[in-house]
Design an enzyme around this catalytic site. Structure first.
Site, short mmCIF file in Angstrom:
data_model
loop_
_atom_site.label_atom_id
_atom_site.label_comp_id
_atom_site.label_asym_id
_atom_site.label_seq_id
_atom_site.Cartn_x
_atom_site.Cartn_y
_atom_site.Cartn_z
N ASN A 210 -51.41 -67.48 107.78
CA ASN A 210 -51.77 -66.22 108.43
C ASN A 210 -50.99 -66.10 109.71
O ASN A 210 -50.55 -67.11 110.26
CB ASN A 210 -53.25 -66.27 108.82
CG ASN A 210 -54.15 -65.77 107.73
OD1 ASN A 210 -53.71 -65.23 106.73
ND2 ASN A 210 -55.44 -65.95 107.93
N ASP A 279 -57.52 -67.30 103.79
CA ASP A 279 -58.69 -67.07 102.92
C ASP A 279 -58.53 -67.78 101.58
O ASP A 279 -59.51 -68.13 100.94
CB ASP A 279 -58.88 -65.57 102.71
CG ASP A 279 -59.34 -64.91 104.00
OD1 ASP A 279 -60.32 -65.41 104.58
OD2 ASP A 279 -58.71 -63.92 104.42
N LYS A 289 -40.51 -79.74 94.70
CA LYS A 289 -40.15 -78.37 95.07
C LYS A 289 -40.06 -77.50 93.81
O LYS A 289 -39.37 -77.87 92.84
CB LYS A 289 -38.81 -78.37 95.80
CG LYS A 289 -38.40 -77.01 96.31
CD LYS A 289 -37.06 -77.04 96.99
CE LYS A 289 -36.63 -75.63 97.32
NZ LYS A 289 -35.23 -75.55 97.70
N ASP A 306 -65.77 -70.66 103.86
CA ASP A 306 -65.84 -69.99 105.16
C ASP A 306 -66.35 -70.97 106.22
O ASP A 306 -67.50 -71.43 106.14
CB ASP A 306 -66.75 -68.76 105.07
CG ASP A 306 -66.56 -67.87 106.27
OD1 ASP A 306 -66.81 -68.32 107.40
OD2 ASP A 306 -66.13 -66.71 106.08
N ILE A 307 -65.50 -71.28 107.20
CA ILE A 307 -65.85 -72.31 108.20
C ILE A 307 -66.96 -71.80 109.14
O ILE A 307 -67.96 -72.47 109.35
CB ILE A 307 -64.59 -72.71 109.02
CG1 ILE A 307 -63.51 -73.24 108.06
CG2 ILE A 307 -64.95 -73.75 110.08
CD1 ILE A 307 -62.15 -73.44 108.70
N PHE A 323 -64.51 -63.98 115.30
CA PHE A 323 -63.62 -62.87 115.62
C PHE A 323 -63.40 -62.13 114.31
O PHE A 323 -63.24 -62.77 113.27
CB PHE A 323 -62.26 -63.39 116.13
CG PHE A 323 -62.19 -63.57 117.62
CD1 PHE A 323 -62.81 -64.64 118.24
CD2 PHE A 323 -61.48 -62.66 118.41
CE1 PHE A 323 -62.73 -64.82 119.61
CE2 PHE A 323 -61.39 -62.81 119.79
CZ PHE A 323 -62.02 -63.89 120.39
N LYS A 337 -69.23 -58.39 108.86
CA LYS A 337 -68.92 -59.84 108.92
C LYS A 337 -69.98 -60.59 109.74
O LYS A 337 -70.34 -61.71 109.41
CB LYS A 337 -67.53 -60.07 109.52
CG LYS A 337 -66.42 -59.76 108.52
CD LYS A 337 -65.05 -60.00 109.07
CE LYS A 337 -63.99 -59.58 108.05
NZ LYS A 337 -62.65 -59.51 108.60
N LYS A 341 -71.74 -63.52 107.66
CA LYS A 341 -71.47 -64.90 108.07
C LYS A 341 -72.63 -65.50 108.86
O LYS A 341 -72.55 -66.64 109.31
CB LYS A 341 -70.17 -64.96 108.89
CG LYS A 341 -68.92 -64.67 108.05
CD LYS A 341 -67.67 -64.52 108.91
CE LYS A 341 -66.52 -63.93 108.13
NZ LYS A 341 -65.59 -64.93 107.59
O1 PMT Z 1 -53.84 -66.49 117.83
P1 PMT Z 1 -53.40 -65.21 118.51
O2 PMT Z 1 -51.95 -64.89 118.23
O3 PMT Z 1 -53.70 -65.23 119.98
O4 PMT Z 1 -54.22 -64.02 117.88
C1 PMT Z 1 -55.61 -63.96 118.07
C2 PMT Z 1 -56.33 -63.55 116.78
C3 PMT Z 1 -55.92 -62.11 116.45
C4 PMT Z 1 -55.97 -64.49 115.63
C5 PMT Z 1 -57.87 -63.65 117.06
O5 PMT Z 1 -58.20 -62.89 118.14
C6 PMT Z 1 -58.68 -63.23 115.84
O6 PMT Z 1 -58.93 -62.08 115.61
N1 PMT Z 1 -59.12 -64.25 115.04
C7 PMT Z 1 -59.80 -64.07 113.77
C8 PMT Z 1 -58.80 -64.04 112.65
C9 PMT Z 1 -59.46 -63.90 111.29
O7 PMT Z 1 -59.15 -64.68 110.43
O8 PMT Z 1 -60.35 -62.95 111.16
P2 PMT Z 1 -61.21 -62.62 109.84
O9 PMT Z 1 -61.73 -61.26 110.08
O10 PMT Z 1 -60.36 -62.86 108.62
O11 PMT Z 1 -62.36 -63.68 109.83
C10 PMT Z 1 -63.61 -63.47 110.48
C11 PMT Z 1 -64.11 -64.74 111.10
O12 PMT Z 1 -64.35 -65.73 110.09
C12 PMT Z 1 -63.15 -65.36 112.07
O13 PMT Z 1 -63.89 -65.85 113.15
C13 PMT Z 1 -62.50 -66.49 111.29
O14 PMT Z 1 -62.12 -67.58 112.15
C14 PMT Z 1 -63.64 -66.91 110.38
N2 PMT Z 1 -63.22 -67.52 109.10
C15 PMT Z 1 -62.55 -66.79 108.17
C16 PMT Z 1 -62.22 -67.36 106.96
C17 PMT Z 1 -62.59 -68.69 106.71
N3 PMT Z 1 -62.30 -69.29 105.56
N4 PMT Z 1 -63.25 -69.38 107.63
C18 PMT Z 1 -63.56 -68.82 108.82
O15 PMT Z 1 -64.15 -69.48 109.69
#
Ligand code: PMT
Length: 401
Positions: A210, A279, A289, A306-307, A323, A337, A341
């Site tokens: 990502n 994801d 390879k 999902d962590i 976030f 979300k 979550k």
């Molecule tokens: O790192 P930078 O360049 O400074 O950018 C910051 C950022 C944009 C990455 C950050 O501010 C941000 O938005 N982070 C969340 C990125 C994300 O994966 O968002 P999401 O909407 O896909 O996931 C929602 C939440 O679930 C997030 O808190 C994510 O960490 C968490 N998650 C998602 C998938 C997964 N398998 N496990 C998780 O814990």
């Protein structure tokens, strides 16, 4: 500046051309109401006269380790107990080296060994001396011990070189000390933060990942550590350096990030999920390879666990914050979300813009929890991190009370 009023400051002055700036540091502390005592090394006295610093501080200047009169008045142990904060400005390369090795052959060295006060060092030296690996390793020894390093600045030096090594301006030094003396809002809290991307390897040369520089997560980790929290940062591959006081766990895949998050969160109070976790991961990693001869290939992907959700469900007493990286209907998707979550709060982040979100220095977000919504306008990620830490501290307090 009221936090300084009545504080007992020891200013250690070592030998260097910047020693003349110590007079201004004393003046600023005295104006702010601090009680200042000065300890000079022998070489410091070659650059500025003790009489000047005595007149400005209003106290006799201390400089001898073995002095019968001093031992009858204020011995090195009494001095060490007297100070609330010890600042070495300027700190020469030589003094930093002797401090790193805990030498007590000067009054200042002995006081530093005997004190429980906070200590800050303001390096001042030629740029080559500052950049020398011996100095780098001495500075690391000090930061590992919790010593605050202020500066140095970059610019034209007394010897004519242009680079890092100039002592920070006195007003900056005094402001940094004021900052350190502010009450630590997150003291006693254990905070776990995930940051950066994850990489899901397909074969030895290719991976799915990502966007994410890790800047937002590292800024939050730093703000939490500076607010007194014990911080564990679980980071995907990024080009950033964490504060030495932060426990850093470097990981690559989502699976590793999950494993580390579960272990590190066992006694945590707060979990902040800034990581851009992939994801999906390839169902299996191919050992060799993959040849690029086929016009089309099909890769099977499986959903990563999902962590953030796992931590929220496994440890219901932890205050969990996610976030939500969205490109449209920001608040709507973020709220979904938050619920799905099972988090305490979510920070909605528009990642469709180039000037905020992924990789940029700035961010603009909306905090959403069950009761509240609060917008943070575009600002530098470090400043935003500080504001978020203040808000999180207040939210956690409301839950505890
Ligand atoms: O790192 P930078 O360049 O400074 O950018 C910051 C950022 C944009 C990455 C950050 O501010 C941000 O938005 N982070 C969340 C990125 C994300 O994966 O968002 P999401 O909407 O896909 O996931 C929602 C939440 O679930 C997030 O808190 C994510 O960490 C968490 N998650 C998602 C998938 C997964 N398998 N496990 C998780 O814990």
């Amino acid at each position: 500046m009221s936090i300084i009023r009545g504080k007992k400051i020891i200013l250690g002055v070592t030998g260097g051309i910047a020693a003349y700036k110590s007079a201004e540091i004393i003046r600023l502390f005295k104006t702010a109401g601090a009680n200042v005592r000065v300890i000079m090394t022998a070489s410091a006295k070659e650059f500025i006269r003790p009489l000047t610093l005595q007149a400005l501080s209003g106290n006799p200047v201390h400089h001898q380790l073995l002095d019968e009169k001093a031992e009858l008045g204020m011995s090195h142990i009494e001095l060490a107990k007297w100070g609330d904060f010890i600042i070495i400005a300027p700190a020469s390369a030589d003094f930093i080296a002797s401090m790193a090795y805990g030498k007590a052959d000067t009054l200042l060295g002995a006081v530093l060994l005997a004190t429980n006060a906070k200590v800050a060092v303001c390096p001042a030296m030629n740029m080559s001396m500052w950049l020398h690996e011996a100095t780098t390793s001495n500075i690391k020894k000090l930061t590992d011990r919790g010593v605050k390093i202020i500066g140095p600045d970059t610019g034209i030096q007394a010897c004519g070189d242009n680079g890092p090594g100039r002592m920070s301006p006195p007003s900056e030094i005094v402001n940094e000390i004021i900052d350190c003396l502010q009450p630590h809002e997150m003291a006693g809290k254990k905070v776990v933060i995930t940051a950066g991307p994850t990489q899901e390897w397909l074969d030895p040369v290719r991976y799915i990942s990502n966007q994410s520089s890790g800047k937002m997560g590292y800024a939050i980790a730093q703000a939490a550590a500076e607010a007194g929290a014990e911080v564990t940062l679980i980071s995907g591959p990024v080009n950033l350096v964490a504060l030495p006081t932060i426990k850093l766990h470097s990981v690559t895949s989502a699976e590793e990030m999950l494993e580390n998050a579960c272990i590190c969160s066992q006694n945590a109070d707060i979990f902040i999920s800034t990581a851009a976790v992939a994801d999906y991961a390839p169902v299996k990693k191919i050992a060799e390879k993959i040849k690029s001869t086929e016009p089309e290939i099909v890769i099977s992907l499986k959903k990563n666990k999902d962590i953030a959700k796992t931590i929220a469900n496994t440890y219901p007493n932890i205050f969990t914050i996610g976030f939500a990286a969205e490109t449209q209907d920001l608040n709507k998707y973020a709220k979904e979300k938050l619920k799905a979550k099972n988090l305490n709060a979510i920070i909605a982040n528009d990642v469709s813009r180039n000037d905020i979100g992924f990789n940029s220095e700035d961010n603009e977000v909306v905090w959403i929890d069950k009761e509240d919504e609060k917008s943070f306008p575009k600002m530098n990620k470090n400043l935003l991190a500080k504001k978020l830490i203040t808000l999180i501290t207040a939210k956690v307090k409301t839950i505890v009370n």
